[in-house]
Scaffold this motif. Structure first.
Motif, PDB file in Angstrom:
ATOM      1  N   VAL A   1      14.918  38.190  40.249  1.00  0.00           N
ATOM      2  CA  VAL A   1      14.575  39.133  39.185  1.00  0.00           C
ATOM      3  C   VAL A   1      13.257  39.821  39.541  1.00  0.00           C
ATOM      4  O   VAL A   1      12.227  39.165  39.691  1.00  0.00           O
ATOM      5  CB  VAL A   1      14.457  38.419  37.819  1.00  0.00           C
ATOM      6  N   VAL A   2      13.331  41.130  39.693  1.00  0.00           N
ATOM      7  CA  VAL A   2      12.156  41.959  39.944  1.00  0.00           C
ATOM      8  C   VAL A   2      12.351  43.210  39.101  1.00  0.00           C
ATOM      9  O   VAL A   2      13.165  44.061  39.439  1.00  0.00           O
ATOM     10  CB  VAL A   2      12.001  42.348  41.430  1.00  0.00           C
ATOM     11  N   GLU A   3      11.646  43.292  38.009  1.00  0.00           N
ATOM     12  CA  GLU A   3      11.847  44.450  37.141  1.00  0.00           C
ATOM     13  C   GLU A   3      11.489  45.733  37.872  1.00  0.00           C
ATOM     14  O   GLU A   3      10.636  45.754  38.762  1.00  0.00           O
ATOM     15  CB  GLU A   3      11.086  44.276  35.833  1.00  0.00           C
ATOM     16  N   ARG A   4      12.142  46.792  37.485  1.00  0.00           N
ATOM     17  CA  ARG A   4      12.070  48.074  38.194  1.00  0.00           C
ATOM     18  C   ARG A   4      10.643  48.578  38.406  1.00  0.00           C
ATOM     19  O   ARG A   4      10.331  49.152  39.453  1.00  0.00           O
ATOM     20  CB  ARG A   4      12.907  49.121  37.437  1.00  0.00           C
ATOM     21  N   ASN A   5       9.768  48.384  37.442  1.00  0.00           N
ATOM     22  CA  ASN A   5       8.428  48.959  37.537  1.00  0.00           C
ATOM     23  C   ASN A   5       7.572  48.385  38.655  1.00  0.00           C
ATOM     24  O   ASN A   5       6.555  48.982  39.012  1.00  0.00           O
ATOM     25  CB  ASN A   5       7.695  48.877  36.190  1.00  0.00           C
ATOM     26  N   VAL A   6       7.956  47.256  39.248  1.00  0.00           N
ATOM     27  CA  VAL A   6       7.168  46.672  40.342  1.00  0.00           C
ATOM     28  C   VAL A   6       7.990  46.472  41.614  1.00  0.00           C
ATOM     29  O   VAL A   6       7.503  45.880  42.577  1.00  0.00           O
ATOM     30  CB  VAL A   6       6.528  45.326  39.923  1.00  0.00           C
ATOM     31  N   LEU A   7       9.188  46.982  41.647  1.00  0.00           N
ATOM     32  CA  LEU A   7      10.122  46.705  42.745  1.00  0.00           C
ATOM     33  C   LEU A   7       9.548  47.020  44.124  1.00  0.00           C
ATOM     34  O   LEU A   7       9.583  46.175  45.022  1.00  0.00           O
ATOM     35  CB  LEU A   7      11.421  47.493  42.535  1.00  0.00           C
ATOM     36  N   GLU A   8       9.036  48.216  44.307  1.00  0.00           N
ATOM     37  CA  GLU A   8       8.562  48.617  45.633  1.00  0.00           C
ATOM     38  C   GLU A   8       7.402  47.745  46.102  1.00  0.00           C
ATOM     39  O   GLU A   8       7.354  47.346  47.272  1.00  0.00           O
ATOM     40  CB  GLU A   8       8.158  50.101  45.638  1.00  0.00           C
ATOM     41  N   TRP A   9       6.482  47.416  45.217  1.00  0.00           N
ATOM     42  CA  TRP A   9       5.338  46.575  45.590  1.00  0.00           C
ATOM     43  C   TRP A   9       5.790  45.168  45.964  1.00  0.00           C
ATOM     44  O   TRP A   9       5.213  44.552  46.853  1.00  0.00           O
ATOM     45  CB  TRP A   9       4.317  46.508  44.448  1.00  0.00           C
ATOM     46  N   ARG A  10       6.802  44.657  45.301  1.00  0.00           N
ATOM     47  CA  ARG A  10       7.253  43.282  45.547  1.00  0.00           C
ATOM     48  C   ARG A  10       8.122  43.143  46.797  1.00  0.00           C
ATOM     49  O   ARG A  10       8.166  42.083  47.411  1.00  0.00           O
ATOM     50  CB  ARG A  10       8.030  42.750  44.344  1.00  0.00           C
ATOM     51  N   LEU A  11       8.808  44.227  47.188  1.00  0.00           N
ATOM     52  CA  LEU A  11       9.717  44.115  48.330  1.00  0.00           C
ATOM     53  C   LEU A  11       9.231  44.800  49.601  1.00  0.00           C
ATOM     54  O   LEU A  11       9.855  44.647  50.650  1.00  0.00           O
ATOM     55  CB  LEU A  11      11.109  44.627  47.948  1.00  0.00           C
ATOM     56  N   ASP A  12       8.142  45.543  49.525  1.00  0.00           N
ATOM     57  CA  ASP A  12       7.596  46.153  50.731  1.00  0.00           C
ATOM     58  C   ASP A  12       6.909  45.072  51.560  1.00  0.00           C
ATOM     59  O   ASP A  12       5.920  44.477  51.122  1.00  0.00           O
ATOM     60  CB  ASP A  12       6.589  47.241  50.353  1.00  0.00           C
ATOM     61  N   PRO A  13       7.406  44.804  52.768  1.00  0.00           N
ATOM     62  CA  PRO A  13       6.787  43.763  53.598  1.00  0.00           C
ATOM     63  C   PRO A  13       5.318  44.027  53.913  1.00  0.00           C
ATOM     64  O   PRO A  13       4.583  43.094  54.232  1.00  0.00           O
ATOM     65  CB  PRO A  13       7.632  43.780  54.879  1.00  0.00           C
ATOM     66  N   ALA A  14       4.850  45.264  53.794  1.00  0.00           N
ATOM     67  CA  ALA A  14       3.457  45.597  54.081  1.00  0.00           C
ATOM     68  C   ALA A  14       2.558  45.530  52.845  1.00  0.00           C
ATOM     69  O   ALA A  14       1.350  45.710  52.959  1.00  0.00           O
ATOM     70  CB  ALA A  14       3.375  47.000  54.686  1.00  0.00           C
ATOM     71  N   SER A  15       3.126  45.252  51.696  1.00  0.00           N
ATOM     72  CA  SER A  15       2.355  45.244  50.456  1.00  0.00           C
ATOM     73  C   SER A  15       1.638  43.914  50.256  1.00  0.00           C
ATOM     74  O   SER A  15       2.201  42.847  50.485  1.00  0.00           O
ATOM     75  CB  SER A  15       3.295  45.484  49.267  1.00  0.00           C
ATOM     76  N   ASP A  16       0.402  43.987  49.768  1.00  0.00           N
ATOM     77  CA  ASP A  16      -0.335  42.778  49.414  1.00  0.00           C
ATOM     78  C   ASP A  16       0.312  42.071  48.226  1.00  0.00           C
ATOM     79  O   ASP A  16       0.053  40.884  47.993  1.00  0.00           O
ATOM     80  CB  ASP A  16      -1.789  43.111  49.074  1.00  0.00           C
ATOM     81  N   ALA A  17       1.133  42.775  47.462  1.00  0.00           N
ATOM     82  CA  ALA A  17       1.790  42.216  46.275  1.00  0.00           C
ATOM     83  C   ALA A  17       3.231  41.793  46.550  1.00  0.00           C
ATOM     84  O   ALA A  17       3.980  41.507  45.621  1.00  0.00           O
ATOM     85  CB  ALA A  17       1.756  43.236  45.137  1.00  0.00           C
TER      86      ALA A  17
END
Length: 135
Positions: free
Chosen positions: A56-72
């Motif tokens: 479960v990853v709500e839409r508003n944070v999806l890119e930050w949570r799944l980008d391998p280069a993201s600190d988040a």
């Protein structure tokens, strides 16, 4: 000058890039190791039900949570070759989300045609109950 497009045009352009999956095909890919990501908000998951094992990853944070280069990023965001299958309620928002993940470099991102409703109608596993906290 910004070119105006309707949401229908934007959705069609997103879907032109996706190899969308019918629910049974998505379930088979998940069984083989693909990551199923449910982007529906908690209230919708509580009302409709959930897919066991979906992240479960709500839409508003999806890119930050799944980008391998993201600190988040989440631990599941192991690399750009990750096969991500996005699930929403009816398969509209998930198409836009999967295209956005492709923009990040997750070339294998796609979505479930018909979303959770099609998944459930296909007789695939679902559970009813309280929605878990988003990742």
């Amino acid at each position: 000058m910004v070119r105006r497009r309707s949401i229908d045009e934007i959705l069609a352009a997103a879907r032109d890039r996706l190899a969308r999956l019918e629910p049974a095909a998505a379930a088979a890919e998940v069984a083989a190791g693909a990551l199923l990501v449910d982007i529906r908000p908690a209230a919708q998951r509580a009302a409709e039900g959930e897919v066991p094992g979906a992240l479960v990853v709500e839409r508003n944070v999806l890119e930050w949570r799944l980008d391998p280069a993201s600190d988040a990023r989440l631990p599941q965001a192991t690399g750009y070759d990750l096969r991500v299958i996005v699930l929403c309620s009816e398969g509209y928002t998930s198409s836009l989300a999967a295209a956005s993940l492709q923009d990040l470099g997750l070339a294998g991102a796609t979505d479930v045609a018909g979303g959770f409703q099609a998944w459930e109608a296909a007789g695939l596993p679902t559970v009813k109950g309280a929605a878990p906290s988003p990742s």
